[in-house]
Scaffold this motif. Structure first.
Motif, PDB file in Angstrom:
ATOM      1  N   THR A  72       0.853  -1.189   0.000  1.00 21.57           N
ATOM      2  CA  THR A  72       0.000   0.000   0.000  1.00 21.57           C
ATOM      3  C   THR A  72       0.886   1.234   0.000  1.00 21.57           C
ATOM      4  OG1 THR A  72      -1.787   1.180   1.152  1.00 21.57           O
ATOM      5  CG2 THR A  72      -0.147   0.092   2.527  1.00 21.57           C
ATOM      6  N   SER A  73       0.328   2.349  -0.459  1.00 23.76           N
ATOM      7  CA  SER A  73       1.112   3.586  -0.535  1.00 23.76           C
ATOM      8  C   SER A  73       0.682   4.612   0.495  1.00 23.76           C
ATOM      9  CB  SER A  73       0.979   4.201  -1.938  1.00 23.76           C
ATOM     10  OG  SER A  73      -0.392   4.501  -2.212  1.00 23.76           O
ATOM     11  N   SER A  74      -0.059   4.195   1.488  1.00 22.14           N
ATOM     12  CA  SER A  74      -0.535   5.138   2.503  1.00 22.14           C
ATOM     13  C   SER A  74      -0.349   4.550   3.886  1.00 22.14           C
ATOM     14  CB  SER A  74      -2.011   5.496   2.280  1.00 22.14           C
ATOM     15  OG  SER A  74      -2.819   4.341   2.415  1.00 22.14           O
ATOM     16  N   ALA A  75      -0.283   5.427   4.853  1.00 23.36           N
ATOM     17  CA  ALA A  75      -0.114   5.010   6.249  1.00 23.36           C
ATOM     18  C   ALA A  75      -0.682   6.095   7.147  1.00 23.36           C
ATOM     19  CB  ALA A  75       1.359   4.758   6.560  1.00 23.36           C
ATOM     20  N   ARG A  76      -0.768   5.772   8.428  1.00 20.40           N
ATOM     21  CA  ARG A  76      -1.259   6.729   9.420  1.00 20.40           C
ATOM     22  C   ARG A  76      -0.231   6.853  10.540  1.00 20.40           C
ATOM     23  NH1 ARG A  76      -5.234   3.374   8.118  1.00 20.40           N
ATOM     24  NH2 ARG A  76      -5.018   2.135  10.025  1.00 20.40           N
ATOM     25  N   LEU A  77       0.029   8.078  10.953  1.00 23.19           N
ATOM     26  CA  LEU A  77       0.962   8.343  12.052  1.00 23.19           C
ATOM     27  C   LEU A  77       0.227   9.139  13.117  1.00 23.19           C
ATOM     28  CD1 LEU A  77       3.853   8.445  13.298  1.00 23.19           C
ATOM     29  CD2 LEU A  77       4.184  10.574  12.018  1.00 23.19           C
ATOM     30  N   THR A  78       0.192   8.604  14.334  1.00 26.44           N
ATOM     31  CA  THR A  78      -0.495   9.261  15.443  1.00 26.44           C
ATOM     32  C   THR A  78       0.494   9.463  16.583  1.00 26.44           C
ATOM     33  OG1 THR A  78      -2.551   8.138  14.832  1.00 26.44           O
ATOM     34  CG2 THR A  78      -2.464   9.176  17.017  1.00 26.44           C
ATOM     35  N   VAL A  79       0.581  10.701  17.059  1.00 29.81           N
ATOM     36  CA  VAL A  79       1.510  11.035  18.149  1.00 29.81           C
ATOM     37  C   VAL A  79       0.711  11.597  19.315  1.00 29.81           C
ATOM     38  CG1 VAL A  79       3.555  12.331  18.820  1.00 29.81           C
ATOM     39  CG2 VAL A  79       3.289  11.567  16.442  1.00 29.81           C
ATOM     40  N   THR A  80       0.732  10.900  20.428  1.00 25.71           N
ATOM     41  CA  THR A  80       0.110  11.364  21.667  1.00 25.71           C
ATOM     42  C   THR A  80       1.138  11.216  22.786  1.00 25.71           C
ATOM     43  OG1 THR A  80      -0.794   9.157  22.076  1.00 25.71           O
ATOM     44  CG2 THR A  80      -2.229  10.723  20.940  1.00 25.71           C
ATOM     45  N   VAL A  89       2.151   3.834  14.215  1.00 23.87           N
ATOM     46  CA  VAL A  89       2.344   3.843  12.764  1.00 23.87           C
ATOM     47  C   VAL A  89       1.522   2.678  12.221  1.00 23.87           C
ATOM     48  CG1 VAL A  89       3.974   3.677  10.860  1.00 23.87           C
ATOM     49  CG2 VAL A  89       4.654   4.823  12.994  1.00 23.87           C
ATOM     50  N   GLU A  90       0.502   2.999  11.407  1.00 22.71           N
ATOM     51  CA  GLU A  90      -0.438   1.979  10.950  1.00 22.71           C
ATOM     52  C   GLU A  90      -0.559   2.008   9.428  1.00 22.71           C
ATOM     53  OE1 GLU A  90      -3.966   1.986  14.039  1.00 22.71           O
ATOM     54  OE2 GLU A  90      -3.314   4.055  13.643  1.00 22.71           O
ATOM     55  N   ASP A  91      -0.828   0.821   8.878  1.00 25.03           N
ATOM     56  CA  ASP A  91      -1.146   0.752   7.457  1.00 25.03           C
ATOM     57  C   ASP A  91      -2.183  -0.336   7.249  1.00 25.03           C
ATOM     58  OD1 ASP A  91       0.033  -1.895   6.377  1.00 25.03           O
ATOM     59  OD2 ASP A  91       1.742  -1.044   7.484  1.00 25.03           O
ATOM     60  N   ASP A  92      -2.844  -0.295   6.107  1.00 17.76           N
ATOM     61  CA  ASP A  92      -3.868  -1.284   5.764  1.00 17.76           C
ATOM     62  C   ASP A  92      -3.379  -2.218   4.655  1.00 17.76           C
ATOM     63  OD1 ASP A  92      -5.701  -0.197   7.592  1.00 17.76           O
ATOM     64  OD2 ASP A  92      -6.265   1.359   6.154  1.00 17.76           O
ATOM     65  N   GLY A  93      -2.086  -2.490   4.670  1.00 17.42           N
ATOM     66  CA  GLY A  93      -1.497  -3.320   3.624  1.00 17.42           C
ATOM     67  C   GLY A  93      -1.752  -4.798   3.802  1.00 17.42           C
ATOM     68  N   ARG A  94      -0.909  -5.611   3.167  1.00 12.93           N
ATOM     69  CA  ARG A  94      -1.125  -7.049   3.132  1.00 12.93           C
ATOM     70  C   ARG A  94      -0.843  -7.724   4.464  1.00 12.93           C
ATOM     71  NH1 ARG A  94       3.624  -6.561  -0.208  1.00 12.93           N
ATOM     72  NH2 ARG A  94       2.262  -6.658  -2.028  1.00 12.93           N
ATOM     73  N   GLY A  95      -0.041  -7.085   5.323  1.00 12.83           N
ATOM     74  CA  GLY A  95       0.251  -7.660   6.625  1.00 12.83           C
ATOM     75  C   GLY A  95       1.210  -8.829   6.542  1.00 12.83           C
TER      76      GLY A  95
END
Length: 337
Positions: free
Chosen positions: A269-277, A283-289
């Motif tokens: 996949t070409s997208s990801a999510r970065l959350t800083v608290t 760091v998350e992605d919805d790829g193949r795993g």
């Protein structure tokens, strides 16, 4: 504080103002009567004002007795003299003592006046007492508001100074990061000797960590946002302001960069999510795993570049993934430390 100083000044001046006014009024009253009684009463009033000027602890009962003596001895012969002394006394009482003192004292003095001179004094005396108390309360509230505005301005000034200093420290640290890590990356990109590159990288880490400890903290959210923007992966960022030691921030930056590189290379996949608290970076992605336990030992990307870096600064890194379900990397560091 302005309120405390102003009210203390008003209270301190109330007695002398009362004494001066009473002496002046009594002087004119004695002249108007032009009798032995008038001048005798003037002498008594003048002596009694010693309490107003220098003995505040007995000024209230002395003022009370002064008005009672004038009322009893003068009666209707000098109603303006008595009335002016009465209202001056009641007004200055409101400036010098709290309501729990002035209310019963005022009520008692007005009762004496009604008995000795009749109810004609009530309207003026009560009205002027109430207006004096209202003026005092207005002065107190205004000074309190000024104090609050001053405190707010001081807090804003302190916050601006802290932000300015933190910004300066962060710019200095980022400049140092550029001068050290960037040079090492350039050396590696041009085929530098691996041992030399590794030695240089270790020196960079020591310099950055020592400088970070000396200069305080940096904003982890801003640092990781910069990493996301530099990545070839489309990263959706949600970052709070999280201040951590510079050495800790450096390890998070390197771990996050490695994770985003893995997303690019392996997730499909070409997208990801970065959350800083505070204390946590996701760091998350919805790829193949993948199955983390099946990763070959010779592939050190996760264990060395992510897990090891976080453990080196007292943090943890946990990677959760499954085929077809994407990957979530949870990086934590004790926020209270």
């Amino acid at each position: 504080m302005l309120e405390a100083r102003l009210l203390a000044t008003v209270s301190r001046l109330a007695g002398p103002v009362r004494g001066a006014c009473v002496v002046l009024v009594s002087l004119f009253g004695a002249f108007s009567l032009n009798s032995a009684l008038g001048w005798a009463l003037f002498a008594i009033v003048a002596v009694s004002t010693v309490a107003d000027f220098w003995l505040p602890e007995v000024a209230l009962p002395v003022a009370f007795l002064r008005v009672v003596v004038l009322s009893l001895l003068l009666g209707a012969d000098a109603d303006q003299w008595v009335l002016t002394v009465l209202t001056t006394t009641l007004i200055t009482w409101q400036w010098q003592w709290p309501l729990k003192v002035t209310v019963p004292a005022t009520a008692a003095l007005l009762a004496v006046q009604v008995v000795t001179t009749g109810p004609g004094v009530l309207v003026r005396a009560v009205l002027e007492s109430v207006l004096a108390r209202l003026a005092y309360e207005l002065l107190r509230r205004s000074s309190r508001r000024v104090d609050r505005l001053r405190e707010r301005a001081a807090e804003q000034s302190r916050a601006a100074a802290v932000a300015l200093d933190q910004g300066r420290r962060e710019r200095e640290y980022l400049a140092l990061l550029h001068d050290t890590a960037a040079a090492t990356f350039l050396m590696a990109a041009h085929g530098g000797d691996p041992d030399e590159v590794a030695a240089q990288a270790r020196r960079d880490l020591v310099v950055l960590a020592e400088r970070g400890d000396a200069e305080g903290t940096v904003d982890l959210g801003a640092a990781l946002t910069a990493v996301a923007r530099a990545s070839s992966v489309d990263v959706r960022v949600q970052a709070e302001v999280v201040r951590v030691p510079a050495g800790v921030a450096l390890q998070f930056v390197r771990a996050a960069r490695e994770l985003l590189t893995n997303v690019e290379r392996h997730s499909g996949t070409s997208s990801a999510r970065l959350t800083v608290t505070p204390g946590v970076v996701l760091v998350e992605d919805d790829g193949r795993g993948f199955v983390p336990g099946e990763v070959p030992e010779h592939r050190r990307g996760l264990t060395g570049s992510v897990v090891g870096r976080l453990e080196a600064v007292g943090g943890t890194a946990v990677v959760e993934s499954a085929p077809g379900r994407g990957t979530t990397a949870r990086l934590t560091w004790p926020a209270d430390d």
